[in-house]
Design a protein around this motif. Structure first.
Motif, PDB file in Angstrom:
ATOM      1  N   ILE A   1       0.840  -1.199   0.000  1.00 44.57           N
ATOM      2  CA  ILE A   1       0.000   0.000   0.000  1.00 44.57           C
ATOM      3  C   ILE A   1       0.872   1.246   0.000  1.00 44.57           C
ATOM      4  O   ILE A   1       0.574   2.242  -0.669  1.00 44.57           O
ATOM      5  CB  ILE A   1      -0.951  -0.002   1.214  1.00 44.57           C
ATOM      6  CG1 ILE A   1      -1.866  -1.216   1.165  1.00 44.57           C
ATOM      7  CG2 ILE A   1      -1.788   1.277   1.263  1.00 44.57           C
ATOM      8  CD1 ILE A   1      -2.611  -1.470   2.460  1.00 44.57           C
ATOM      9  N   ALA A   2       1.983   1.195   0.759  1.00 47.49           N
ATOM     10  CA  ALA A   2       2.884   2.344   0.842  1.00 47.49           C
ATOM     11  C   ALA A   2       3.455   2.706  -0.525  1.00 47.49           C
ATOM     12  O   ALA A   2       3.715   3.884  -0.806  1.00 47.49           O
ATOM     13  CB  ALA A   2       4.008   2.059   1.823  1.00 47.49           C
ATOM     14  N   ALA A   3       3.659   1.715  -1.379  1.00 44.53           N
ATOM     15  CA  ALA A   3       4.186   1.984  -2.713  1.00 44.53           C
ATOM     16  C   ALA A   3       3.184   2.767  -3.560  1.00 44.53           C
ATOM     17  O   ALA A   3       3.572   3.525  -4.456  1.00 44.53           O
ATOM     18  CB  ALA A   3       4.542   0.670  -3.404  1.00 44.53           C
ATOM     19  N   GLN A   4       1.888   2.619  -3.265  1.00 40.86           N
ATOM     20  CA  GLN A   4       0.847   3.312  -4.023  1.00 40.86           C
ATOM     21  C   GLN A   4       0.365   4.591  -3.339  1.00 40.86           C
ATOM     22  O   GLN A   4       0.017   5.569  -4.010  1.00 40.86           O
ATOM     23  CB  GLN A   4      -0.356   2.383  -4.230  1.00 40.86           C
ATOM     24  CG  GLN A   4      -0.033   1.084  -4.936  1.00 40.86           C
ATOM     25  CD  GLN A   4      -1.257   0.193  -5.028  1.00 40.86           C
ATOM     26  OE1 GLN A   4      -2.234   0.526  -5.699  1.00 40.86           O
ATOM     27  NE2 GLN A   4      -1.222  -0.954  -4.339  1.00 40.86           N
ATOM     28  N   ALA A   5       0.309   4.556  -2.003  1.00 41.29           N
ATOM     29  CA  ALA A   5      -0.240   5.682  -1.251  1.00 41.29           C
ATOM     30  C   ALA A   5       0.612   5.922  -0.006  1.00 41.29           C
ATOM     31  O   ALA A   5       0.186   5.630   1.117  1.00 41.29           O
ATOM     32  CB  ALA A   5      -1.695   5.405  -0.884  1.00 41.29           C
ATOM     33  N   PRO A   6       1.820   6.464  -0.189  1.00 37.97           N
ATOM     34  CA  PRO A   6       2.740   6.596   0.955  1.00 37.97           C
ATOM     35  C   PRO A   6       2.201   7.479   2.077  1.00 37.97           C
ATOM     36  O   PRO A   6       2.445   7.208   3.252  1.00 37.97           O
ATOM     37  CB  PRO A   6       4.006   7.202   0.325  1.00 37.97           C
ATOM     38  CG  PRO A   6       3.562   7.793  -0.976  1.00 37.97           C
ATOM     39  CD  PRO A   6       2.437   6.947  -1.448  1.00 37.97           C
ATOM     40  N   GLU A   7       1.477   8.543   1.748  1.00 38.05           N
ATOM     41  CA  GLU A   7       0.993   9.434   2.798  1.00 38.05           C
ATOM     42  C   GLU A   7      -0.066   8.768   3.661  1.00 38.05           C
ATOM     43  O   GLU A   7      -0.127   8.999   4.877  1.00 38.05           O
ATOM     44  CB  GLU A   7       0.447  10.725   2.176  1.00 38.05           C
ATOM     45  CG  GLU A   7       1.529  11.620   1.586  1.00 38.05           C
ATOM     46  CD  GLU A   7       2.619  11.937   2.600  1.00 38.05           C
ATOM     47  OE1 GLU A   7       2.279  12.311   3.747  1.00 38.05           O
ATOM     48  OE2 GLU A   7       3.810  11.821   2.243  1.00 38.05           O
ATOM     49  N   ALA A   8      -0.919   7.949   3.055  1.00 36.62           N
ATOM     50  CA  ALA A   8      -1.939   7.243   3.830  1.00 36.62           C
ATOM     51  C   ALA A   8      -1.289   6.278   4.820  1.00 36.62           C
ATOM     52  O   ALA A   8      -1.692   6.193   5.984  1.00 36.62           O
ATOM     53  CB  ALA A   8      -2.889   6.489   2.893  1.00 36.62           C
ATOM     54  N   VAL A   9      -0.282   5.560   4.347  1.00 35.96           N
ATOM     55  CA  VAL A   9       0.420   4.610   5.225  1.00 35.96           C
ATOM     56  C   VAL A   9       1.175   5.359   6.312  1.00 35.96           C
ATOM     57  O   VAL A   9       1.173   4.957   7.476  1.00 35.96           O
ATOM     58  CB  VAL A   9       1.372   3.720   4.403  1.00 35.96           C
ATOM     59  CG1 VAL A   9       2.245   2.871   5.314  1.00 35.96           C
ATOM     60  CG2 VAL A   9       0.568   2.840   3.461  1.00 35.96           C
TER      61      VAL A   9
END
Length: 415
Positions: free
Chosen positions: A60-68
């Protein structure tokens, strides 16, 4: 998800020691706490054989780093990870607690708007998604389930935003790891109380942003969560914890000025907690000492925390005198500058500070000594001295002279 190591730059530590630091120091400390959380999560994954959930989080971090990043940095995630890793190391871990790593991944996926199927725990039939809220199942049995994000609606956490959108604070009254202690309230914050919180937070932020710029900048960088706790006998209470960096716990604020001063006070505790994760300031010491703001004898570490926090409180009232009429701001300033200065003398005389701790406390004392030169109205000085004397007398009646480090508390603040 990269794990960084940190060393506190001396100039930044010195600025923190003087009582401030501003946005740069606060952001640095927040970064170190994020790294700490990430290290704890890796420890849970490795020790608890929960690599699959950690891998989902990394994907998930690879796609949405700020959310993670938001979810990993959430205070309750750090508290859960620390207690779970400790339990794993000592062989007392609950499998449901370890599986909460899946719920961390699910929360990140929800924040990113991504679909994810992951195993999550439901102790008592309740799934906790950190930073978001809870899902309540039609059963009260402990279980593990496969959760697909986007298919269920959770009971959300409340959020409070300032009118200018500069800050957003989560009101966490659901997460089991939101606060370490018995003072946390049972159940959700009542609607009337929530309305008071919203009103007072908005006004407190306006006050800080207009008159207390350094505190406002540090609040933006550090504070993320407000956790409701029970009021003390005085009708109000506040606290911070080393395991929930970014959380300010408090009872329902009586007004916005109290709330603003509480932020100034508790942010000092938060900054010092983060500093203590990086450097040692005190040595082991079994003695207990007089603190001019507590009714019980305090350990040396607690004394340092109190002095640092009351520097922040005195600084708030020092500036607040320019925008608030009456004697009370002057009394508060006079009372807490003298109290914190007295305690720095006790700290330096203890012989139980590290070299870094002596430098830190010496700079703290230098700031307070300079404030002692600020004039206050005679009536305010007299009232502050009277309140201090009454506190000391009550403390001695309760604890006796032997409650201190083998001596009576000093009556003067040494310049």
């Amino acid at each position: 998800m990269r794990l960084d190591s940190y060393t506190v730059p001396q100039d930044l530590l010195d600025r923190l020691a003087r009582g401030g630091g501003g946005a740069e120091a606060a952001q640095f400390l927040a970064e170190t706490q994020y790294s700490k959380h990430l290290l704890l999560l890796r420890g849970v994954a490795e020790e608890g054989r929960a690599e699959a959930a950690y891998d989902r989080l990394a994907e998930i971090a690879a796609q949405a780093p700020e959310a993670v990043r938001y979810v990993i940095g959430y205070p309750a995630v750090g508290a859960w990870a620390k207690s779970t890793l400790r339990a794993l190391i000592t062989g007392r871990a609950d499998p449901l607690a370890v599986a909460q790593l899946g719920a961390v991944a699910a929360a990140a996926a929800c924040r990113a708007g991504l679909r994810l199927r992951v195993q999550v725990p439901a102790p008592g039939g309740v799934i906790t998604l950190p930073s978001l809220g809870q899902l309540v199942l039609p059963t009260d049995e402990d279980q593990l389930i496969e959760l697909e994000t986007g298919t269920s609606r959770c009971t959300p956490l409340h959020r409070i935003r300032s009118a200018d959108g500069a800050i957003e604070l989560v009101v966490d009254d659901l997460d089991p790891h939101r606060w370490p202690g018995p003072t946390v309230i049972d159940g959700r914050l009542p609607p009337d109380d929530l309305r008071r919180w919203r009103r007072h937070v908005a006004a407190a932020w306006e006050l800080l942003d207009k008159h207390h710029w350094t505190t406002a900048a540090e609040l933006r960088a550090i504070a993320r969560v407000l956790t409701p706790i029970k009021a003390a006998q005085s009708g109000r209470d506040s606290a911070t914890s080393r395991v929930t960096f970014g959380t300010v716990a408090m009872s329902t604020p009586p007004d916005h000025t109290w709330l603003a001063s509480t932020f100034a006070h508790e942010l000092q505790h938060a900054k010092l907690n983060a500093v203590l994760d990086l450097v040692e300031l005190t040595l082991p010491d079994e003695r207990r000492y007089y603190a001019p703001w507590r009714g019980d004898p305090r350990p040396l570490s607690g004394l340092l925390h109190g002095a640092y926090a009351h520097l922040g409180l005195a600084g708030f009232w020092r500036r607040q005198r320019d925008s608030e009429r009456g004697l009370r701001p002057h009394i508060e300033f006079a009372r807490w500058r003298a109290a914190a200065l007295e305690v720095t003398g006790t700290l330096l005389d203890s012989g139980k500070l590290t070299p870094v701790g002596e430098r830190f406390t010496g700079l703290l004392r230098r700031t307070l000594s300079s404030w002692m030169k600020d004039p206050v109205p005679p009536a305010a000085a007299e009232a502050a001295a009277r309140e201090a004397d009454e506190h000391r007398a009550a403390w001695l009646a309760r604890n006796g002279v032997t409650g201190t480090a083998d001596r009576s508390p000093s009556r003067s603040a040494r310049p």
